[in-house]
Each structure stands twice: as structure tokens, then as C-alpha cells.
Write an enzyme that holds these catalytic residues in place. Structure first.
Site, PDB file in Angstrom:
ATOM      1  N   GLU A 258     -43.801  17.495 -19.482  1.00 32.31           N
ATOM      2  CA  GLU A 258     -43.347  16.363 -18.847  1.00 32.31           C
ATOM      3  C   GLU A 258     -44.202  15.262 -18.915  1.00 32.31           C
ATOM      4  O   GLU A 258     -43.821  13.988 -19.014  1.00 32.31           O
ATOM      5  CB  GLU A 258     -42.587  16.647 -17.595  1.00 32.31           C
ATOM      6  CG  GLU A 258     -41.577  17.667 -17.517  1.00 32.31           C
ATOM      7  CD  GLU A 258     -40.349  17.064 -18.451  1.00 32.31           C
ATOM      8  OE1 GLU A 258     -39.844  16.042 -18.195  1.00 32.31           O
ATOM      9  OE2 GLU A 258     -39.885  17.733 -19.005  1.00 32.31           O
ATOM     10  N   TRP A 261     -44.322  13.718 -22.218  1.00 35.77           N
ATOM     11  CA  TRP A 261     -43.197  12.615 -22.393  1.00 35.77           C
ATOM     12  C   TRP A 261     -43.413  11.343 -22.026  1.00 35.77           C
ATOM     13  O   TRP A 261     -43.043  10.363 -22.528  1.00 35.77           O
ATOM     14  CB  TRP A 261     -41.850  13.308 -21.602  1.00 35.77           C
ATOM     15  CG  TRP A 261     -41.088  14.342 -22.492  1.00 35.77           C
ATOM     16  CD1 TRP A 261     -40.839  15.665 -22.138  1.00 35.77           C
ATOM     17  CD2 TRP A 261     -40.077  13.790 -23.301  1.00 35.77           C
ATOM     18  NE1 TRP A 261     -40.052  15.954 -23.118  1.00 35.77           N
ATOM     19  CE2 TRP A 261     -39.509  14.973 -23.931  1.00 35.77           C
ATOM     20  CE3 TRP A 261     -39.744  12.626 -24.207  1.00 35.77           C
ATOM     21  CZ2 TRP A 261     -38.359  15.208 -24.631  1.00 35.77           C
ATOM     22  CZ3 TRP A 261     -38.778  12.659 -25.197  1.00 35.77           C
ATOM     23  CH2 TRP A 261     -37.964  13.893 -25.354  1.00 35.77           C
ATOM     24  N   TRP A 289     -19.351  -2.240 -26.443  1.00 36.75           N
ATOM     25  CA  TRP A 289     -19.239  -1.478 -25.154  1.00 36.75           C
ATOM     26  C   TRP A 289     -18.026  -2.191 -24.398  1.00 36.75           C
ATOM     27  O   TRP A 289     -17.919  -3.141 -24.662  1.00 36.75           O
ATOM     28  CB  TRP A 289     -20.531  -1.745 -24.347  1.00 36.75           C
ATOM     29  CG  TRP A 289     -21.722  -1.118 -25.137  1.00 36.75           C
ATOM     30  CD1 TRP A 289     -22.499  -1.782 -25.915  1.00 36.75           C
ATOM     31  CD2 TRP A 289     -21.961   0.387 -25.035  1.00 36.75           C
ATOM     32  NE1 TRP A 289     -23.435  -0.946 -26.373  1.00 36.75           N
ATOM     33  CE2 TRP A 289     -23.215   0.438 -25.861  1.00 36.75           C
ATOM     34  CE3 TRP A 289     -21.422   1.520 -24.334  1.00 36.75           C
ATOM     35  CZ2 TRP A 289     -23.872   1.638 -26.102  1.00 36.75           C
ATOM     36  CZ3 TRP A 289     -22.085   2.803 -24.848  1.00 36.75           C
ATOM     37  CH2 TRP A 289     -23.180   2.920 -25.495  1.00 36.75           C
ATOM     38  N   ASN A 324     -34.625  13.885 -11.656  1.00 39.61           N
ATOM     39  CA  ASN A 324     -34.633  13.559 -13.208  1.00 39.61           C
ATOM     40  C   ASN A 324     -33.289  14.135 -13.831  1.00 39.61           C
ATOM     41  O   ASN A 324     -32.937  13.572 -14.810  1.00 39.61           O
ATOM     42  CB  ASN A 324     -35.818  14.037 -13.804  1.00 39.61           C
ATOM     43  CG  ASN A 324     -35.912  13.639 -15.183  1.00 39.61           C
ATOM     44  OD1 ASN A 324     -36.154  12.535 -15.331  1.00 39.61           O
ATOM     45  ND2 ASN A 324     -36.076  14.551 -16.358  1.00 39.61           N
ATOM     46  N   TRP A 342     -25.720   0.677 -22.155  1.00 42.02           N
ATOM     47  CA  TRP A 342     -26.972   1.316 -21.509  1.00 42.02           C
ATOM     48  C   TRP A 342     -27.763   0.290 -20.779  1.00 42.02           C
ATOM     49  O   TRP A 342     -28.439   0.555 -19.800  1.00 42.02           O
ATOM     50  CB  TRP A 342     -27.655   2.230 -22.693  1.00 42.02           C
ATOM     51  CG  TRP A 342     -28.207   1.435 -23.615  1.00 42.02           C
ATOM     52  CD1 TRP A 342     -27.474   1.173 -24.828  1.00 42.02           C
ATOM     53  CD2 TRP A 342     -29.456   0.833 -23.713  1.00 42.02           C
ATOM     54  NE1 TRP A 342     -28.294   0.600 -25.911  1.00 42.02           N
ATOM     55  CE2 TRP A 342     -29.728   0.156 -25.118  1.00 42.02           C
ATOM     56  CE3 TRP A 342     -30.626   0.565 -22.925  1.00 42.02           C
ATOM     57  CZ2 TRP A 342     -30.702  -0.702 -25.620  1.00 42.02           C
ATOM     58  CZ3 TRP A 342     -31.785  -0.089 -23.486  1.00 42.02           C
ATOM     59  CH2 TRP A 342     -31.941  -0.649 -24.688  1.00 42.02           C
ATOM     60  N   TRP A 365     -32.703   6.124 -20.772  1.00 39.37           N
ATOM     61  CA  TRP A 365     -31.270   5.266 -20.961  1.00 39.37           C
ATOM     62  C   TRP A 365     -31.169   5.527 -22.322  1.00 39.37           C
ATOM     63  O   TRP A 365     -29.897   5.728 -22.720  1.00 39.37           O
ATOM     64  CB  TRP A 365     -31.192   4.093 -20.364  1.00 39.37           C
ATOM     65  CG  TRP A 365     -30.999   3.895 -19.093  1.00 39.37           C
ATOM     66  CD1 TRP A 365     -31.978   3.967 -17.906  1.00 39.37           C
ATOM     67  CD2 TRP A 365     -29.846   4.166 -18.551  1.00 39.37           C
ATOM     68  NE1 TRP A 365     -31.242   3.870 -16.848  1.00 39.37           N
ATOM     69  CE2 TRP A 365     -29.851   4.169 -17.046  1.00 39.37           C
ATOM     70  CE3 TRP A 365     -28.405   4.188 -18.904  1.00 39.37           C
ATOM     71  CZ2 TRP A 365     -28.669   4.268 -16.168  1.00 39.37           C
ATOM     72  CZ3 TRP A 365     -27.263   4.483 -18.184  1.00 39.37           C
ATOM     73  CH2 TRP A 365     -27.488   4.278 -16.707  1.00 39.37           C
TER      74      TRP A 365
END
Length: 436
Positions: A258, A261, A289, A324, A342, A365
Site C-alpha cells: 500500500e 501504491w 457525463w 480506503n 470523476w 478517482w
């Protein structure tokens, strides 16, 4: 003539301990003055004058000032545009060097470029060091020198690059006598620059060993303490990433991954700065959108009729934190159930999250929307009921944040899952089919 000095410029590294740039400054052979700039280029864009992130920063600045006072020095805090502040500092001090730690965000890169050009014009050397990551820029790339855009091969290469001294600390404490001698002086107060202070109880910077040992098993359950809650401290550098990696390396591979990441998303932002305003996958820029403002407002306020989504949004609005797993759930609901851009959700999180990190927020996102690197494909659409059954089976998290979820007063779901899924698939297929 006064002896020249070095300056260490604090930014996202609000600690004296194990601070790479500060270590090099203190060993430069000159006395070191510590400086922080309250940047009006950033602060003027904050609509909330009670912004808790600024409260957190200010509290850390006061701590730094106290620690420096114990070493016979102090922290100089300035308020203004960085380039204007540096003109003032140069006019008042005989400078030889400015040391700092590298910031990888687009605004910071341009800010530092302008400051470096100005300092160089005055024969002052600007030196920047790696501190908030283990590997930066081109240190983890493919064999052909191109950046990774998928996490797993990036992670494997990252681990291959780890050497014996990769997590070694910088012993700044051995050189504190090299700070400039200065009388104690209180720093600027938030009220003086138009903001409000608070006694908000921020998460501790202490690492809970049990949490990390059990991280792989507990991390996806928002109703229990299964994550470190250190993200705000990572964001502002009040903890050392080297120490965190060193601690976790033999304890929790999942937590290490993590942390990697985080570096992956920073690398993506460095190599592909266009992701700040547009999709990583260019074909997704053409999606039209729905962007219904009333639906977006219901999402923001935790009134969607889906308890797991509403719990997350209410937790965010009240505490500035969101688990998360729930960040993925709420983001996917907005983008794939409601078909809201987004960027709307990303901006809302950026406004609310105490641990807001441009690279990770953007990456998360775009992952949820299916538009980013290593993203969930557009046809992956979470069932909110399934997510609840898997990760909050006893409604522990939901009961805390949406106590009325079983009452008649609780709103019906905004949109049916089966309908939303069908509409989403058609939306993406139709949008992408128009790309030449």
C-alpha cells in the site's frame, strides 16, 4: 560583512528527525536558518477559513519552533507568494545555499523552478533532495526507460531496487548545533492571516504495531480499526517514510504494498502531469457525463439511499477522513451509478480530506471511474449490497454514521443497481465507440 548562511525551506516535511534535505543543510559547513512559507498562491484558494489541514500544519510549525528553541534557534514563518518571500529573505540575509526536499506536484515543480532561477541569479545555490518517497522520478522504470503504468510490475521492480541502505535514516540530531542562533519568537497565528484555529483531535503519529501486523486481514473493514490512520502524517511529512518502510518490511507485505501504491501514483503524476485535469486514457476524455447537480448534492450530503455510501460521505464531512475501501465505494457510486464526472468527486474529496494528496486522490478517482492507469475496467461496477455484506456484515460502520438507515425517514435508493449498471455499460460503450 556577515558570514553567509544556508537556509532550509520546510514544506511537506514538517519534522526535524530523519529529514534528508535538512541533514544535508546542517552538514553544509554553514549555519542554517529554518524557514517555512505560508503560500498565498495556495491559501487564497481555500474557501473554508476553518480548514483543518491548515490547523494541522500550524500546530506542526509550533512544534518545530519549540524544538528549534531547545537548540537555541527558531523557525522563521513567512506569509506571501514564495517568489516575493525569497526576494525579501535574500535582501535581509547573506545567503549561500537554499536546501529543501523535492515536491513532485505540478504547481510545486513550477514554483521551485522560478525560485531556483531567482536564487541562481543572485549566486545562491538551490539544492533539493528526495525525502517523501523511497524512489522518485526515473528510479523505477522499465528496462527501456519508460514509466510503468501498471502497478504490479512497478511494485516488483520497486522491490528489486531496494538496497541495504534504502531505508537508512539521516541522523540530523547529530548536527543541531549548526542551526543559526536566535532568540525565541512566536510564529504567525492563523487569525492573523484570516483563518480560524481549532482544538481538533488529529490522529496520532504513533505506529500501532498490532494494526500493521493484522493489516492484511482487517484493512477492508471500515467498522474496525484496521488501518494505520497515518495518512495525514505522511501527507505533511511529520513521519519518516524510511522509518515506516523499515518497520513494516518484515511485518506486513500488504501494508508495504500500500505504501508502494502511494509512490506509484506519485510517479504517474510526475511522468504524466496531464492527469491532473484530464483522463490518463485519452479516449475517456470524450465521455459526456450526466452531471446532475441535485444528484451530486445528495451524494455529497450522504443522502443517496445506499447506507454504505452515505456512511462514507458523512464520515468524510464530519471527520475529514474516509476509510480506503469506502473511498472506492463512494467514488464508484458517483461515477458509475450516477454518471457524474470523476473530477467533481475528486474536487470534493480534495476539499474535505485531511490527508488530501493530489497524486493518490487523482489516481483513486480515475481507478474507480475506469479512466486511469491500472484502473478498474468500466464494466466493473460494485454492488453496494454485496460490498456491505462483505465488508460491513454486521452494519457496525453503517450504524455509526447512518443510524436511521432502517427507519421510514431514510431515503429510498436514488437509483436501482440493475438499472444503473445497464445504463453505465451503455454510457461507456456508446462514449468510447465514438472515439476515432
Amino acid at each position: 560583512m556577515s558570514q553567509p548562511i544556508s537556509i532550509f525551506w520546510f514544506r511537506r516535511d514538517l519534522r526535524l528527525h530523519d529529514n534528508a534535505g535538512l541533514y544535508h543543510a546542517l552538514r553544509s559547513g554553514l549555519k542554517v536558518k529554518a524557514v517555512f512559507i505560508l503560500d498565498t498562491e495556495i491559501l487564497d484558494k481555500l474557501e473554508d477559513k476553518k480548514d483543518l489541514r491548515l490547523v494541522f500544519i500550524h500546530r506542526q510549525l509550533e512544534n518545530l519552533n519549540k524544538q528549534l528553541h531547545a537548540s537555541g534557534s527558531r523557525l522563521e514563518v513567512y506569509y506571501g507568494k514564495p517568489i516575493d518571500v525569497w526576494k525579501k529573505i535574500c535582501a535581509e540575509n547573506p545567503l549561500a545555499n537554499v536546501f529543501t526536499n523535492t515536491d513532485y506536484e505540478p504547481y510545486a515543480k513550477e514554483r521551485d523552478r522560478l525560485v531556483e532561477v531567482f536564487l541562481n541569479q543572485h549566486n545562491i545555490r538551490f539544492q533539493s533532495f528526495k525525502d517523501q518517497v523511497i524512489f522518485e522520478k526515473n528510479e523505477v522504470v522499465k528496462e527501456d526507460g519508460t514509466p510503468y503504468t501498471v502497478f504490479t510490475p512497478y511494485m516488483k521492480r520497486w522491490k528489486m531496487n531496494v538496497t541495504e541502505d534504502a531505508f537508512a535514516s539521516f541522523p540530523t540530531e547529530n548536527y543541531f548545533e549548526n542551526f543559526v542562533s536566535a532568540d525565541s519568537h512566536p510564529i504567525i497565528q492563523l487569525e492573523q492571516i484570516g483563518f480560524e484555529n481549532s482544538d481538533f483531535d488529529f490522529p496520532s503519529d504513533k505506529l500501532d504495531e498490532d494494526v500493521i501486523r493484522n493489516y492484511a486481514d482487517n484493512r477492508d473493514f471500515p467498522g474496525i480499526r484496521g488501518t494505520s490512520r497515518l495518512s495525514i502524517h505522511m501527507r505533511f511529512g511529520t513521519v519518516s517514510m524510511r522509518e515506516l518502510f523499515r518497520f513494516a518490511w518484515t511485518i506486513s507485505e500488504k501494508w508495504v504494498n500500500e505504501l508502494i501504491w502511494r509512490e506509484f501514483y506519485m510517479a504517474i503524476l510526475w511522468h504524466f502531469p496531464h492527469v491532473v485535469n484530464s483522463t490518463f486514457k485519452s479516449q475517456y476524455n470524450f465521455l459526456k457525463w450526466r452531471n446532475k447537480e441535485d444528484e451530486f448534492e445528495r451524494w455529497c450530503n450522504g443522502l443517496t439511499g445506499y447506507p454504505i455510501v452515505d456512511a462514507g460521505m458523512r464520515e468524510l464531512n464530519e471527520t475529514g477522513f474516509m476509510h480506503n475501501r469506502v473511498r472506492m465505494i463512494t467514488a464508484m457510486f458517483l461515477t458509475k451509478y450516477l454518471l457524474v464526472d470523476w473530477r467533481w468527486g475528486e474536487a470534493y474529496f480534495a476539499q474535505k480530506l485531511l490527508d488530501y494528496e493530489l497524486s493518490s486522490n487523482n489516481g483513486g478517482w480515475q481507478w474507480s471511474a475506469g479512466t486511469g492507469v491500472d484502473a478498474a475496467p468500466y464494466f466493473r461496477i460494485f454492488s453496494m449490497d454485496e460490498q456491505t455484506k462483505r465488508f460491513d456484515p454486521h452494519f457496525t460502520y453503517i450504524k455509526k454514521w447512518v443510524p436511521e438507515f432502517q427507519e421510514l425517514t431514510y431515503p429510498r435508493p436514488m437509483v436501482d443497481y440493475t438499472f444503473a449498471r445497464k445504463r453505465c455499460l451503455e454510457f461507456y460503450k456508446n462514449g468510447l465507440s465514438k472515439v476515432v
